[in-house]
Enzyme design. Structure first.
Site, PDB file in Angstrom:
ATOM      1  N   GLU A 119     -30.846 -26.634 -37.877  1.00 44.45           N
ATOM      2  CA  GLU A 119     -30.935 -25.380 -38.627  1.00 44.45           C
ATOM      3  C   GLU A 119     -31.324 -25.668 -40.078  1.00 44.45           C
ATOM      4  O   GLU A 119     -32.158 -24.974 -40.661  1.00 44.45           O
ATOM      5  CB  GLU A 119     -29.585 -24.664 -38.576  1.00 44.45           C
ATOM      6  CG  GLU A 119     -29.528 -23.337 -39.309  1.00 44.45           C
ATOM      7  CD  GLU A 119     -28.141 -22.709 -39.259  1.00 44.45           C
ATOM      8  OE1 GLU A 119     -27.859 -21.841 -40.101  1.00 44.45           O
ATOM      9  OE2 GLU A 119     -27.328 -23.113 -38.409  1.00 44.45           O
ATOM     10  N   GLU A 158     -17.471 -22.812 -38.652  1.00 41.49           N
ATOM     11  CA  GLU A 158     -17.777 -21.525 -38.015  1.00 41.49           C
ATOM     12  C   GLU A 158     -18.332 -21.744 -36.611  1.00 41.49           C
ATOM     13  O   GLU A 158     -17.954 -21.048 -35.661  1.00 41.49           O
ATOM     14  CB  GLU A 158     -18.778 -20.749 -38.864  1.00 41.49           C
ATOM     15  CG  GLU A 158     -19.275 -19.455 -38.219  1.00 41.49           C
ATOM     16  CD  GLU A 158     -20.623 -19.033 -38.740  1.00 41.49           C
ATOM     17  OE1 GLU A 158     -21.448 -18.590 -37.914  1.00 41.49           O
ATOM     18  OE2 GLU A 158     -20.871 -19.154 -39.951  1.00 41.49           O
TER      19      GLU A 158
END
Length: 447
Positions: free
Chosen positions: A151, A74
C-alpha cells in the site's frame, strides 16, 4: 483505510441499571465503570444505526521505530479472536445486510458498522470481543505487513505527490508526530514483530481509552444497557502518558523544494501553523480561521478562483483549507498550480491574498456569503447519520469535546469582520509558515 464488508446474527441486548447521563443537542453521554465513554445521538428518521468505536491513538502517538504501528494494527483488528475466526466478523455483518470499515488518522483509530437499527447488539458484541480477545500471531502479521508495505509503495513511494507530501510534512510539523506519515516509514513497518503489536494492543486498546458513538434510530438508555452488557465486563487499564511539544512555538519560515523525475507539473503548498479546537486560547479563533478559508476557497465566487485563476490567470488551480479537529495545532493551508510554470508568481499572489486579509476588513457582503455557506454546509452534512457520529467521535477523540458540536452555529453567527482580520494578523505570520514546491526534475530550479 481498511475496507471490509460484513453482517451477522442478532444477539439480544441484556438490560443493566441506568446511570446518570449528560444530554445536549440530542446527544446523551454515559460512562461505564471501567472508564469507557458512550455517546448516543438519537435520529429516528430511518431504521438505521451507525456504531463507531474510537480509540485515542494514531500516528501522532508514535515515535521513530514505531511509525505506522497504529495503521498496521488496524489491519490486525480484522484477523480474528478466540471466538470468531478470521473473516467471520465480516461474514456476520454481511449476512445481516450491514457494512463495516475502519480508519486510522493522526489522532485516532476508529472502527464502525452501519446496520439496521435492531441489529446494533450484533455490532457491539463483535467490537467488544476484539477489544478484549484479539488474536495476534506471526502468520497474520507477516501477511498484513506485506499488504501495508505494498500500500505504501502504491500510494507514496511510486507517486510524486506522495513523495512530496512526506517531505513537506517533515518541515511543516517539526518536533511533533504529525511530521511522519500515518502509514509509517517502510523500515519501521518491515521491522515490527508480534511483541510490538501485542504491546500496542495492551497499551491503547482498553475501555479507558475508547469512546463508543452510536447514532440513529435508537433509545439512549437502551444503548447504555447494551454497552454495559457487552463492554462493561472488560477491565480498564491506564494508558501511557503522551508528551507533546508546546503549541505555537514559532520555528521560523521553512522551505523545501522537491525535484521529482516523475512530476509532470509544478505544485506549490503553503501552510501556517495555527490553533485547533483543542489548542485555541480563544474559542472564536478556529471559527474565524474556517471562515477565512471559506472566503479564499468557498466555491467559484471565492477569492482564489476569482483573482488567481479567472482574474490574473497566474494559477491553473488554487485552494485553501483548514481543519480544526486535530489534537495538536492545525494548519491553515494554501496550494497552487502555476498556469505557466511560474511558481514564484503563484506564491507571491497567495501571500498577497493573506496580506489583504490582514490589512483590509472584508465587506459585509463577503462576510455574510461566507457565513451562509458555512452554515449551509454544516446543516447539509449533519443530515447524514454517519456524519453526525463522525463529528462526535472526532471532536471527543481530539480533545475538543463533543459539546463543541452544539456551539458551531452560534459561533459562526457571532463572527465579525474585525474577528477575521485579527485572526489573520495573529496566526498567518511568516514565522509560522512552511513552503513546499514540487518541480519536474528537468525544470529550472526556483526559489
Amino acid at each position: 483505510m481498511t475496507m471490509r464488508n460484513a453482517l451477522f446474527a442478532l444477539i439480544p441486548a441484556l438490560m443493566a441499571t441506568p446511570v446518570a447521563a449528560q444530554s445536549g443537542a440530542g446527544v446523551t453521554e454515559f460512562t461505564l465503570d471501567n472508564g469507557m465513554q458512550i455517546l448516543v445521538r438519537e435520529d429516528h428518521r430511518a431504521p438505521v444505526v451507525v456504531s463507531q468505536v474510537w480509540y485515542r491513538v494514531g500516528s501522532s502517538y508514535e515515535t521513530r521505530g514505531e511509525t505506522g504501528l497504529s495503521h498496521l494494527f488496524e489491519h490486525m483488528m480484522f484477523k480474528g479472536t478466540e471466538r470468531h475466526a478470521e473473516g467471520e466478523f465480516s461474514e456476520i455483518i454481511s449476512r445481516e445486510g450491514g457494512r463495516l470499515n475502519a480508519f486510522t488518522g493522526r489522532d485516532f483509530s476508529a472502527y464502525f458498522e452501519i446496520m439496521a437499527a435492531d441489529r446494533l447488539p450484533v455490532a457491539l458484541e463483535l467490537e467488544a470481543d476484539r477489544m478484549a480477545n484479539l488474536q495476534i500471531n506471526a502468520e497474520a502479521l507477516s501477511t498484513e505487513r506485506e499488504v501495508v508495505l505494498e500500500e505504501r509503495r502504491l500510494r507514496t513511494d511510486d507517486r510524486p505527490e506522495g513523495r512530496f507530501a512526506e517531505r513537506y510534512a517533515a518541515i511543516a510539523h517539526p518536533g511533533t508526530g504529525y511530521a511522519h506519515p500515518i502509514i509509517g516509514w517502510a523500515d519501521d513497518v518491515a521491522a515490527f514483530e508480534v511483541a510490538d503489536l501485542r504491546d500496542w494492543y495492551d497499551q491503547w486498546y482498553t475501555p479507558t481509552n475508547a469512546t463508543l458513538v452510536v447514532a440513529g434510530d435508537v433509545e439512549a438508555e437502551a444503548v447504555h444497557s447494551m454497552a454495559q452488557e457487552y463492554f462493561g465486563g472488560i477491565e480498564g487499564r491506564e494508558v501511557p502518558a503522551v508528551h507533546d511539544p508546546d503549541n505555537l512555538q514559532p520555528p521560523g519560515e521553512r522551505r523545501v523544494i522537491h525535484r521529482d523525475p516523475q512530476a509532470r507539473v509544478t505544485q506549490l503548498r503553503m501552510g501556517y501553523e495555527v490553533p485547533s479546537f483543542a489548542t485555541a486560547e480563544s474559542g472564536l479563533d478556529p471559527y474565524a480561521l474556517q471562515m477565512l478559508a471559506t472566503i479564499l476557497d468557498g466555491g467559484d465566487g471565492a477569492r482564489l478562483a476569482e483573482d488567481l485563476v479567472r482574474g490574473s490567470g497566474v494559477a491553473a488551480a488554487a485552494g485553501a483549507g483548514y481543519n480544526p479537529m486535530v489534537r495538536l495545532d492545525g494548519e491553515f493551508s494554501l496550494f497552487g498550480v502555476p498556469a505557466d510554470g511560474d511558481v514564484d508568481a503563484v506564491e507571491a499572489a497567495l501571500r498577497e491574498q493573506i496580506r489583504r486579509l490582514q490589512e483590509t476588513l472584508v465587506s459585509d457582503e463577503t462576510l455574510e456569503r461566507a457565513r451562509s455557506q458555512m452554515l449551509a454546509d454544516h446543516l447539509f452534512e449533519m443530515d447524514s447519520v454517519f456524519y453526525q457520529a463522525m463529528q462526535l467521535g472526532m471532536l471527543e477523540t481530539t480533545g475538543a469535546g463533543w459539546q463543541t458540536l452544539n456551539d458551531f452555529e452560534e459561533n459562526v453567527r457571532a463572527l465579525t469582520a474585525e474577528d477575521l482580520r485579527a485572526a489573520a494578523r495573529e496566526y498567518l505570520r511568516p514565522e509560522m509558515l512552511s513552503v513546499g514546491i514540487m518541480q519536474p526534475a528537468d525544470q529550472e530550479e526556483t526559489g
